[in-house]
Motif scaffolding. Structure first.
Motif, PDB file in Angstrom:
ATOM      1  N   THR A  50       0.845  -1.209   0.000  1.00  0.00           N
ATOM      2  CA  THR A  50       0.000   0.000   0.000  1.00  0.00           C
ATOM      3  C   THR A  50       0.871   1.246   0.000  1.00  0.00           C
ATOM      4  OG1 THR A  50      -1.576  -1.218   1.356  1.00  0.00           O
ATOM      5  CG2 THR A  50      -1.925   1.142   1.163  1.00  0.00           C
ATOM      6  N   ILE A  51       1.926   1.229   0.820  1.00  0.00           N
ATOM      7  CA  ILE A  51       2.840   2.378   0.907  1.00  0.00           C
ATOM      8  C   ILE A  51       3.464   2.659  -0.460  1.00  0.00           C
ATOM      9  CG2 ILE A  51       5.053   3.153   1.884  1.00  0.00           C
ATOM     10  CD1 ILE A  51       4.290   1.579   4.431  1.00  0.00           C
ATOM     11  N   ILE A  52       3.918   1.593  -1.128  1.00  0.00           N
ATOM     12  CA  ILE A  52       4.568   1.753  -2.437  1.00  0.00           C
ATOM     13  C   ILE A  52       3.558   2.257  -3.476  1.00  0.00           C
ATOM     14  CG2 ILE A  52       5.701   0.525  -4.339  1.00  0.00           C
ATOM     15  CD1 ILE A  52       6.968  -1.328  -2.221  1.00  0.00           C
ATOM     16  N   ALA A  53       2.338   1.719  -3.451  1.00  0.00           N
ATOM     17  CA  ALA A  53       1.308   2.142  -4.417  1.00  0.00           C
ATOM     18  C   ALA A  53       0.976   3.622  -4.239  1.00  0.00           C
ATOM     19  CB  ALA A  53       0.061   1.285  -4.242  1.00  0.00           C
ATOM     20  N   ASP A  54       0.830   4.059  -2.979  1.00  0.00           N
ATOM     21  CA  ASP A  54       0.522   5.474  -2.709  1.00  0.00           C
ATOM     22  C   ASP A  54       1.664   6.370  -3.177  1.00  0.00           C
ATOM     23  OD1 ASP A  54      -1.882   4.777  -1.646  1.00  0.00           O
ATOM     24  OD2 ASP A  54      -1.302   5.018   0.448  1.00  0.00           O
ATOM     25  N   LYS A  55       2.899   5.933  -2.913  1.00  0.00           N
ATOM     26  CA  LYS A  55       4.057   6.753  -3.309  1.00  0.00           C
ATOM     27  C   LYS A  55       4.167   6.826  -4.832  1.00  0.00           C
ATOM     28  CE  LYS A  55       6.214   8.645  -1.001  1.00  0.00           C
ATOM     29  NZ  LYS A  55       6.184  10.082  -0.630  1.00  0.00           N
ATOM     30  N   SER A  56       3.873   5.735  -5.496  1.00  0.00           N
ATOM     31  CA  SER A  56       3.919   5.710  -6.962  1.00  0.00           C
ATOM     32  C   SER A  56       2.909   6.693  -7.549  1.00  0.00           C
ATOM     33  CB  SER A  56       3.633   4.289  -7.457  1.00  0.00           C
ATOM     34  OG  SER A  56       3.512   4.271  -8.849  1.00  0.00           O
ATOM     35  N   GLU A  57       1.710   6.723  -6.973  1.00  0.00           N
ATOM     36  CA  GLU A  57       0.661   7.634  -7.443  1.00  0.00           C
ATOM     37  C   GLU A  57       1.077   9.088  -7.228  1.00  0.00           C
ATOM     38  OE1 GLU A  57      -4.063   8.380  -6.536  1.00  0.00           O
ATOM     39  OE2 GLU A  57      -3.174   6.470  -5.967  1.00  0.00           O
ATOM     40  N   PHE A  58       1.679   9.368  -6.060  1.00  0.00           N
ATOM     41  CA  PHE A  58       2.113  10.732  -5.776  1.00  0.00           C
ATOM     42  C   PHE A  58       3.232  11.169  -6.729  1.00  0.00           C
ATOM     43  CE2 PHE A  58       5.383  13.314  -3.622  1.00  0.00           C
ATOM     44  CZ  PHE A  58       4.699  14.505  -3.594  1.00  0.00           C
ATOM     45  N   ILE A  59       4.221  10.296  -6.949  1.00  0.00           N
ATOM     46  CA  ILE A  59       5.345  10.651  -7.822  1.00  0.00           C
ATOM     47  C   ILE A  59       4.861  10.843  -9.261  1.00  0.00           C
ATOM     48  CG2 ILE A  59       7.542   9.834  -8.803  1.00  0.00           C
ATOM     49  CD1 ILE A  59       7.794  10.916  -5.948  1.00  0.00           C
ATOM     50  N   ALA A  60       3.820  10.131  -9.665  1.00  0.00           N
ATOM     51  CA  ALA A  60       3.240  10.346 -10.998  1.00  0.00           C
ATOM     52  C   ALA A  60       2.671  11.762 -11.103  1.00  0.00           C
ATOM     53  CB  ALA A  60       2.158   9.304 -11.279  1.00  0.00           C
ATOM     54  N   SER A  61       1.974  12.230 -10.046  1.00  0.00           N
ATOM     55  CA  SER A  61       1.460  13.616 -10.033  1.00  0.00           C
ATOM     56  C   SER A  61       2.613  14.612 -10.072  1.00  0.00           C
ATOM     57  CB  SER A  61       0.632  13.860  -8.766  1.00  0.00           C
ATOM     58  OG  SER A  61      -0.504  13.049  -8.746  1.00  0.00           O
ATOM     59  N   PHE A  62       3.671  14.310  -9.328  1.00  0.00           N
ATOM     60  CA  PHE A  62       4.871  15.155  -9.296  1.00  0.00           C
ATOM     61  C   PHE A  62       5.461  15.271 -10.712  1.00  0.00           C
ATOM     62  CE2 PHE A  62       9.438  15.734  -8.810  1.00  0.00           C
ATOM     63  CZ  PHE A  62       9.548  16.698  -7.817  1.00  0.00           C
TER      64      PHE A  62
END
Length: 271
Positions: A50-62
């Motif tokens: 879950t942590i990795i999925a959330d971080k991946s989504e955030f970095i995509a927005s970045f």
């Protein structure tokens, strides 16, 4: 807000190109790894996936912001896939090998991982080229590990001196930090109050506006209490997202309004 924050022994985080206060956009909550029992909510524990999925989504927005996509354009499938692949590589390696705060990944690790694939992958090369400015270039303020007390009871983020180039990124990163804090506090059964002054600025940008709507929709379930503050009613109501935010607000508190703003508000709020 500085005198108030200092009076409460809070932490002021001044984010600018010249500041020595740093926030790492690649931060994750290590406490979840070491003390998962504290984060058990309705029988579920926030796990590493879950942590990795959330971080991946955030970095995509970045990346969407730094790549300066045309208005309302999103990353294409190849770009999203390579970001997800690189983020998984980085965090699986980090989180499964005795993770420590001093080894927390930074944007440079992400850039290095993209460069591994850049020769064979056009999407990786495009993202890496855009990211260079924020890692080794003049706008590298977010390529450092966090060095301020993010666990203080009162934290004030000052992004006033961020230049135009960095302001959008700064707003997105602050929102991500707030999400992290709400996640931690939710597990500890604490409420999190989040005040956003000059709220219309967040609604000007597609990514930060979408993030804001998510906050308004989901915060209350997580013990979060968001408050948006603005004097620019016309700018605020120009956002496509404002209806979602109004509909998910418990109340709206209005001080004296200019005549033009009164008419807009009366129509928007049906009063």
């Amino acid at each position: 807000y500085f005198p108030l924050v200092h009076a409460l022994n809070g932490q002021v985080v001044k984010i600018s190109a010249k500041s020595t206060d740093y926030i790492n956009p690649m931060d994750v909550n290590l406490d979840v790894i070491y003390h998962p029992e504290k984060y058990r909510i309705n029988g579920d524990v926030e796990d590493i996936d879950t942590i990795i999925a959330d971080k991946s989504e955030f970095i995509a927005s970045f990346c969407e912001l730094i790549m300066k996509k045309p208005q309302n354009a999103e990353l294409d499938g190849d770009e999203v896939s390579i970001i997800d692949h690189c983020i998984k590589d980085i965090y699986e390696e980090y989180l499964f090998n005795d993770p420590k705060p001093e080894n927390m990944p930074i944007l440079e690790d992400f850039l290095n991982r993209l460069n591994v694939y850049a020769d064979q992958n056009d999407a990786a090369r495009r993202i890496a080229n855009c990211l260079q400015l924020y890692v080794t270039g003049s706008q590298n303020v977010f390529n450092h590990r966090t060095n301020v007390d993010m666990n203080n009871r009162v934290v004030c983020f000052d992004i006033k001196d961020l230049g135009k180039q960095l302001k959008k990124l700064g707003m997105l990163i602050v929102q991500d930090q707030v999400w992290n804090r709400v996640t931690v506090n939710r597990a500890l059964h604490k409420s999190t109050r989040y005040y956003i002054d000059e709220f219309h600025l967040l609604l000007k940008e597609e990514q930060t506006a979408a993030y804001s709507v998510e906050i308004w929709k989901r915060f209350r379930k997580w013990g979060g209490i968001p408050t948006g503050i603005t004097q620019n009613i016309k700018d605020l109501l120009a956002s496509r997202e404002i209806e979602n935010i109004f509909e998910n607000s418990d109340f709206i508190y209005m001080l004296n309004q200019a005549a033009g703003d009164r008419q807009i508000l009366a129509k928007q709020l049906n009063i």
